[in-house]
Design a protein around this motif. Structure first.
Motif, PDB file in Angstrom:
ATOM      1  N   TRP B  47       9.124   4.439 -10.212  1.00 46.19           N
ATOM      2  CA  TRP B  47       9.483   3.024 -10.373  1.00 46.19           C
ATOM      3  C   TRP B  47       8.218   2.179 -10.397  1.00 46.19           C
ATOM      4  CZ3 TRP B  47      14.114   1.363  -6.734  1.00 46.19           C
ATOM      5  CH2 TRP B  47      15.281   2.043  -7.140  1.00 46.19           C
ATOM      6  N   LEU B  48       8.192   1.228 -11.288  1.00 46.95           N
ATOM      7  CA  LEU B  48       7.058   0.318 -11.368  1.00 46.95           C
ATOM      8  C   LEU B  48       7.500  -1.092 -11.013  1.00 46.95           C
ATOM      9  CD1 LEU B  48       4.035   0.126 -13.434  1.00 46.95           C
ATOM     10  CD2 LEU B  48       5.574  -1.782 -13.842  1.00 46.95           C
ATOM     11  N   ILE B  49       6.823  -1.675 -10.020  1.00 47.79           N
ATOM     12  CA  ILE B  49       7.031  -3.094  -9.729  1.00 47.79           C
ATOM     13  C   ILE B  49       5.840  -3.851 -10.310  1.00 47.79           C
ATOM     14  CG2 ILE B  49       8.457  -2.707  -7.677  1.00 47.79           C
ATOM     15  CD1 ILE B  49       5.993  -3.198  -5.945  1.00 47.79           C
ATOM     16  N   PRO B  50       6.061  -4.999 -10.941  1.00 44.72           N
ATOM     17  CA  PRO B  50       4.977  -5.663 -11.658  1.00 44.72           C
ATOM     18  C   PRO B  50       4.081  -6.521 -10.759  1.00 44.72           C
ATOM     19  CG  PRO B  50       6.995  -6.901 -11.939  1.00 44.72           C
ATOM     20  CD  PRO B  50       7.351  -5.701 -11.089  1.00 44.72           C
ATOM     21  N   ASN B  51       2.868  -6.716 -11.204  1.00 45.42           N
ATOM     22  CA  ASN B  51       1.941  -7.714 -10.648  1.00 45.42           C
ATOM     23  C   ASN B  51       1.372  -7.390  -9.273  1.00 45.42           C
ATOM     24  OD1 ASN B  51       2.338  -9.323 -12.968  1.00 45.42           O
ATOM     25  ND2 ASN B  51       4.195 -10.187 -12.055  1.00 45.42           N
ATOM     26  N   GLY B  52       1.500  -6.156  -8.815  1.00 47.47           N
ATOM     27  CA  GLY B  52       0.824  -5.741  -7.599  1.00 47.47           C
ATOM     28  C   GLY B  52       1.413  -6.329  -6.327  1.00 47.47           C
ATOM     29  N   VAL B  53       0.674  -6.126  -5.245  1.00 49.55           N
ATOM     30  CA  VAL B  53       1.115  -6.636  -3.941  1.00 49.55           C
ATOM     31  C   VAL B  53      -0.063  -7.374  -3.313  1.00 49.55           C
ATOM     32  CG1 VAL B  53       2.686  -4.682  -3.650  1.00 49.55           C
ATOM     33  CG2 VAL B  53       0.391  -4.576  -2.639  1.00 49.55           C
ATOM     34  N   ILE B  54       0.157  -7.923  -2.123  1.00 53.06           N
ATOM     35  CA  ILE B  54      -0.940  -8.546  -1.373  1.00 53.06           C
ATOM     36  C   ILE B  54      -1.267  -7.604  -0.220  1.00 53.06           C
ATOM     37  CG2 ILE B  54      -1.555 -10.521   0.062  1.00 53.06           C
ATOM     38  CD1 ILE B  54       0.003 -12.254  -1.920  1.00 53.06           C
ATOM     39  N   GLU B  55      -2.427  -6.999  -0.323  1.00 55.32           N
ATOM     40  CA  GLU B  55      -2.729  -5.835   0.510  1.00 55.32           C
ATOM     41  C   GLU B  55      -2.544  -6.105   1.994  1.00 55.32           C
ATOM     42  OE1 GLU B  55      -6.731  -4.461   0.404  1.00 55.32           O
ATOM     43  OE2 GLU B  55      -6.243  -2.631   1.513  1.00 55.32           O
TER      44      GLU B  55
END
Lengths: 582, 469
Positions: B47-55
């Motif tokens: 699964w791909l979630i877009p635009n990354g995360v906030i580490e």
């Protein structure tokens, strides 16, 4: 049509990524200024630049004498086999079967774009997902056609009693239409045998004919536009035959299969005569099917399709609904159609004296009602409306859901109207520093341009985009932004100043890069490929621009010039050697 | 456009003038399918979630057991299923940054291929993705399910993609380096594909068999046509028609396969479902259906293609998600980004719970699944491809323990700095370094759970041993 509201702001978002954070690399270094009307050679203008034509000295061992290298002043370049995209497929089955069935925009994979258009042969791929939908749609279209009472002439025969003869006759009638060329008896016989085998297997006549027709609609000769060369890898240019030319012309103007007059001319072998070709073209441009040219060329050159995906925040812009979106779309389409029919010059796309509004759009623009629910021709001088830069289509397509996007608006003008390439920023983009409260958009963007490597591009884009700040996210008029009065004036890096969007539009319209840019887009759309290095493309684009300007920016004359160009009328093989995929 | 109403199943069936019948003929089921029934099915999902995360809001501190009570903000929705997931920190996918901007597109393209996108509209070239290697590997092992793989996305291609060839931003599954598999995005289309529903009245076995012979004769003729045409074409065009022939052959192999009679088929999803959330829920149902009924063992699914789904009002965020990440420092943008991520992780958690609650054999479906979730970039504001967020749910058939935070480090730390340069030579060197913290190595581990051994995924050089111990 109403799209699934999936990723509304994708175009804008992507472009933000492109420009908003970037430290642009010397924007002007690859910009085609065209200030003296003399084009400079710009290998990667507007697009990735088709560099790997596989031409230029690559030799695969074929070729009639001296055909191993191309001459950039005479090489027409190469166009590969091209799969019918969704619009083309749907128009084609409409014309062959008189049907409104077609590939679903929800299920059929969206056709990829290259150079701004989704009819580009090189970028196309195909998987079982495509073929599965080609197949189910073919079954439905055929079942509908064979179920009609009476059937259309193409699917009836003189001797219904003799099934093999009947299938043979239908193949003879239909296959040349489907494959857009004469189909020899030996080739037809293979299709007929599908029908006779099914019949012998216990199928009904209708079922058996359906199998034959399905085979035709899944044949690569139908699904792909194929131009066969005597020497497929030779660089020697050859003129297209009449059927190939009819097909190119038809998909250019109609996005569909050649109609009866075109086919007749091809059969007679007269289509290649320049006068006959022009006459056909003029006839076609008058045909209602030429609307496909507005849908597919203008729809992608201008952000008409992008408008479908605009998704302004419903809380802040509750007035933006499908009716308004439709009125905006019509405004742009109808003005473009006037340009195509010759009522207006192409410059007037930017600075027309009238536009097409209905009451809804007039109200949205803050103008007096026009007294019609349908868009009607409305005088717009001095209203701050009318031209592309003042239309909802452009303004709402290039905005974020909650705020305007001046950089994206400017970038659109730069890339689509002036064909300037905005280069990529480097790796490792740092997080953007937080905004300082109380600063106007203009001030914020000015800070953004402190970096000299950013300034090259932003010095062009920002003044253009900021000039349109009086138009909000949905293109409605506003006097202030965050309480700060909006100043729509500006100056381009070369010193040309403008007081308002109309004057900016005038500068764009008068810029020598504009006619050349429109010519480049049209040429690329007509051929289904981007311009290629090492070919006569750049020379042709220059000639197109000259003819276009000489005709006082008549779009129909530009279309004729494209059709009369050598790369449209001829082709060569492709010597490139494909590495084998593992 | 309105000339062409959506050709949904109903339109199709109307056009065909017949009613729907699901084929249920055990005698027609391929023998391989029945053989595969005997093996405990291991499945893999990407699964791909877009635009990354906030580490800082994602990473659960030090390595060790995951404490459900002390999860960082973005992982809080996982509290109920924390014992069933692993969080993997420190994995790099350096080939996903081929050059400069456009990192979302090559990041999406690189997630499963771990290869660098070639930035040329005339030469779209990437690699074979892990999910397709899984599907191909299973077929090679003789494990045949109704559908070899399923590729899904919530959204179509991004509207703007000229900076990179469009396929990179819209397809993360590639069956070979030149063939992106465009995902299905219409739930009804997915349902049709999974059930093999065909138009046709209630048919007898004879009629069914005759239909199959008709289909086969059509497709055989088409393949002959392709071959005869290919003999008259240059290499690029021949390759294009190869792609077409491959697609036709796959259709041919699939029309003869029928869904297992042992499993209850789902009803057709309703028409005209346009809201993202509603379609998302249907996509969840369909994936669970596919897994439960063992219709496929390989699924890839994108919450959105590159640049994200736009605004996410269903998550309480009216602004464009991707644009927010570029202005992370402004106003309350960071909180809005976190809300988008909260929503995404909530969906992951809900699906994991459904897998956990679906019995299979002695345990649950989750035991036999690997669900690998990551993003097209590490952090939206940075467009980085080092230290990616990776969530791995399920136990891969018992291959590893769950409820852990695993932290990886590159043995040669110069890889990350070299990958950030503009020099393609240096970036290639960085990608090729035998560091153990490569995302590609995780893909190799997941393939091993399927019994697909010795696969090379992009820049992988081994599996990820720390995962298994």
């Amino acid at each position: 049509m109403p799209q699934v509201p999936v990723s509304s702001a994708r175009a804008r978002a992507a472009a933000t990524c492109l420009v908003a954070l970037s430290s642009c690399l010397a924007c002007t270094a690859v910009v085609e200024t065209g200030s003296d009307g003399t084009p400079r050679r710009v290998p990667s203008e507007n697009g990735s630049g088709a560099s790997s034509s596989g031409g230029g000295g690559t030799d695969s061992g074929s070729g009639a004498g001296g055909a191993n290298t191309t001459n950039p002043s005479t090489d027409p370049g190469t166009v590969g086999v091209r799969r019918l995209n969704r619009a083309e497929y749907n128009n084609t089955v409409r014309d062959l079967f008189d049907t409104s069935l077609g590939l679903s925009p929800e299920s059929f994979p969206q056709d990829d774009k290259a150079g701004g258009f989704d009819n580009n042969a090189r970028i196309q791929t195909v998987t079982d997902l495509h073929v599965g939908h080609y197949r189910t749609t073919a079954k439905a279209v055929i079942a509908e056609a064979l179920g009609k009472e009476p059937r259309s002439a193409a699917f009836t025969c003189d001797e219904p009693g003799d099934f093999a003869a009947c299938a043979g006759q239908i193949a003879e009638q239909f296959l040349p239409l489907a494959f857009r060329r004469p189909v020899p008896q030996t080739e037809r016989a293979r299709f007929v045998s599908v029908a006779t085998t099914a019949k012998a297997d216990g199928g009904t006549e209708t079922e058996s004919l359906a199998w034959m027709l399905e085979a035709a609609l899944l044949s690569p000769s139908f699904l792909y536009i194929v131009e066969l060369d005597p020497e497929p890898t030779a660089l020697t240019a050859r003129p297209l035959d009449d059927f190939e030319l009819a097909t190119r012309l038809s998909y250019f103007i109609y996005s569909s299969t050649p109609d009866a007059p075109l086919r007749a001319a091809a059969v007679e072998g007269t289509l290649r005569e320049p006068a006959a070709l022009v006459a056909q073209l003029e006839r076609m441009l008058e045909d209602p099917k030429a609307r496909a040219f507005t849908d597919n060329f203008a729809g992608q050159w201008l952000p008409i399709r992008d408008l479908d995906e605009a998704q302004p925040d419903a809380t802040r812009f509750p007035g933006f609904d499908e009716a308004l979106r439709g009125a905006m779309r019509s405004e742009t389409q109808l003005l473009f159609r006037d340009v195509l029919t010759g009522t207006l010059s192409a410059k007037e796309l930017l600075v027309p004296s009238y536009g097409y509004l209905n009451d809804r759009l007039a109200e949205h623009y803050g103008l007096a009602p026009v007294g019609s629910k349908e868009p009607i021709k409305t005088p717009l001088a001095e209203t701050g409306r009318g031209g592309l830069l003042q239309q909802g289509t452009v303004l709402a397509s290039f905005a974020h859901p909650t705020e305007t996007a001046p950089v994206l608006r400017g970038q659109w003008v730069l890339t689509k109207l002036l064909c300037q390439k905005v280069p990529s920023p480097p790796n490792g983009i740092p997080p953007e520093p937080g905004a300082v409260a109380g600063k106007s958009r203009r001030e914020r963007l000015a800070e953004h341009r402190v970096n000299p490597s950013c300034a090259a591009c932003h010095a062009m884009m920002d003044p253009m985009g900021l000039s349109l700040e009086n138009y909000d996210v949905v293109g409605a008029w506003r006097e202030t932004d965050q309480g700060v009065p909006i100043d729509p004036s500006g100056t381009l890096p070369d010193g040309r100043a403008f007081a308002n969007p109309r004057e900016l539009a005038q500068l764009v319209a008068e810029d020598p890069a504009f006619p050349r840019c429109l010519g480049r887009h049209l040429y690329s759309y007509a051929l289904g490929r981007e311009t290629m290095d090492g070919t006569m493309d750049e020379q042709v684009v220059s000639e197109l621009a000259s003819k276009f300007v000489a005709s006082d920016y008549r779009l129909a004359e530009l279309v004729k010039a494209v059709v009369a160009s050598k790369p449209f009328l001829s082709r060569r093989g492709d010597p490139s050697v494909e590495e084998v995929a593992p | 456009m309105s000339r062409f109403p959506m050709l949904g199943r109903r339109a199709l069936l109307r056009g065909a003038g017949v009613c729907l019948a699901l084929p249920f003929f055990e005698s027609l089921r391929p023998r391989e399918l029945r053989a595969a029934d005997a093996e405990v099915a291991k499945r893999v999902l990407y699964w791909l979630i877009p635009n990354g995360v906030i580490e800082e809001d994602w990473r659960p501190g030090a390595a060790g057991a995951l404490d459900a009570a002390k999860l960082p903000r973005s992982l809080k929705p996982l509290a109920d299923v924390a014992s069933h997931v692993n969080i993997l920190s420190g994995l790099d996918n350096l080939p996903a940054t081929p050059d400069g901007i456009g990192d979302h597109a090559p990041g999406l393209a690189g997630f499963l291929t771990c290869a660098s996108a070639n930035r040329d509209n005339n030469d779209v070239r990437l690699g074979t993705s892990a999910d397709q290697l899984a599907a191909q590997g299973l077929l090679a092992r003789g494990v045949k399910t109704l559908r070899p793989s399923l590729e899904l996305s919530m959204t179509g291609p991004p509207g703007f993609c000229d900076d990179y060839p469009c396929p990179y931003g819209s397809s993360m599954s590639w069956s070979d380096p030149k063939t992106p598999r465009a995902p299905r995005r219409d739930p009804r289309d997915v349902w049709s594909y999974l059930t093999g529903a065909t138009s046709g009245g209630p048919l007898t076995a004879d009629e069914q068999a005759r239909r199959l012979r008709g289909d086969t004769s059509v497709l055989d003729l088409v393949l002959e046509d392709v071959t005869s045409l290919q003999n008259k074409l240059g290499a690029s065009d021949r390759h294009k028609l190869d792609q077409y022939a491959t697609a036709v052959r796959r259709i041919e192999s699939e029309i003869s396969a029928l869904p297992p009679t042992s499993c209850k088929l789902r009803d057709e999803p309703p028409a005209n479902v346009t809201g993202y959330e509603q379609r998302f829920n249907l996509m969840m149902d369909l994936q669970l259906f596919a897994l439960e009924c063992d219709l496929t063992r390989v699924i890839s699914f994108m919450f959105a293609t590159s640049f994200g789904p736009g605004s996410m009002p269903w998550a309480g965020v009216p602004d464009d998600f991707h644009n927010l990440t570029h202005h992370e420092g402004e106003g309350d943008n960071k909180e809005k980004i976190l809300k988008c991520i909260d929503w995404e992780v909530k969906q992951v958690a809900a699906f994991v719970a459904r897998l956990r609650d679906t019995p299979e054999g002695e345990g649950s479906l989750l035991d036999n699944v690997s669900l690998c979730v990551s993003s097209d970039v590490g952090r939206g504001a940075r467009h980085n491809h080092d230290n990616l967020p990776v969530l791995l749910a399920g136990r891969g058939g018992g291959a590893w323990k769950t409820g852990r935070h695993l932290v990886f480090e590159p043995e040669d730390k110069t890889a990350r700095s070299l990958a950030g340069t503009r020099d393609p030579q240096k970036r290639a060197t960085a990608s090729a370094m035998p560091n153990s913290n490569k995302l590609a190595n995780l893909h190799v581990s997941l393939l091993e759970t399927l019994g697909v051994q010795g696969a090379v995924v992009g820049n992988s050089h081994r599996s990820l041993p720390q995962l298994v111990t």
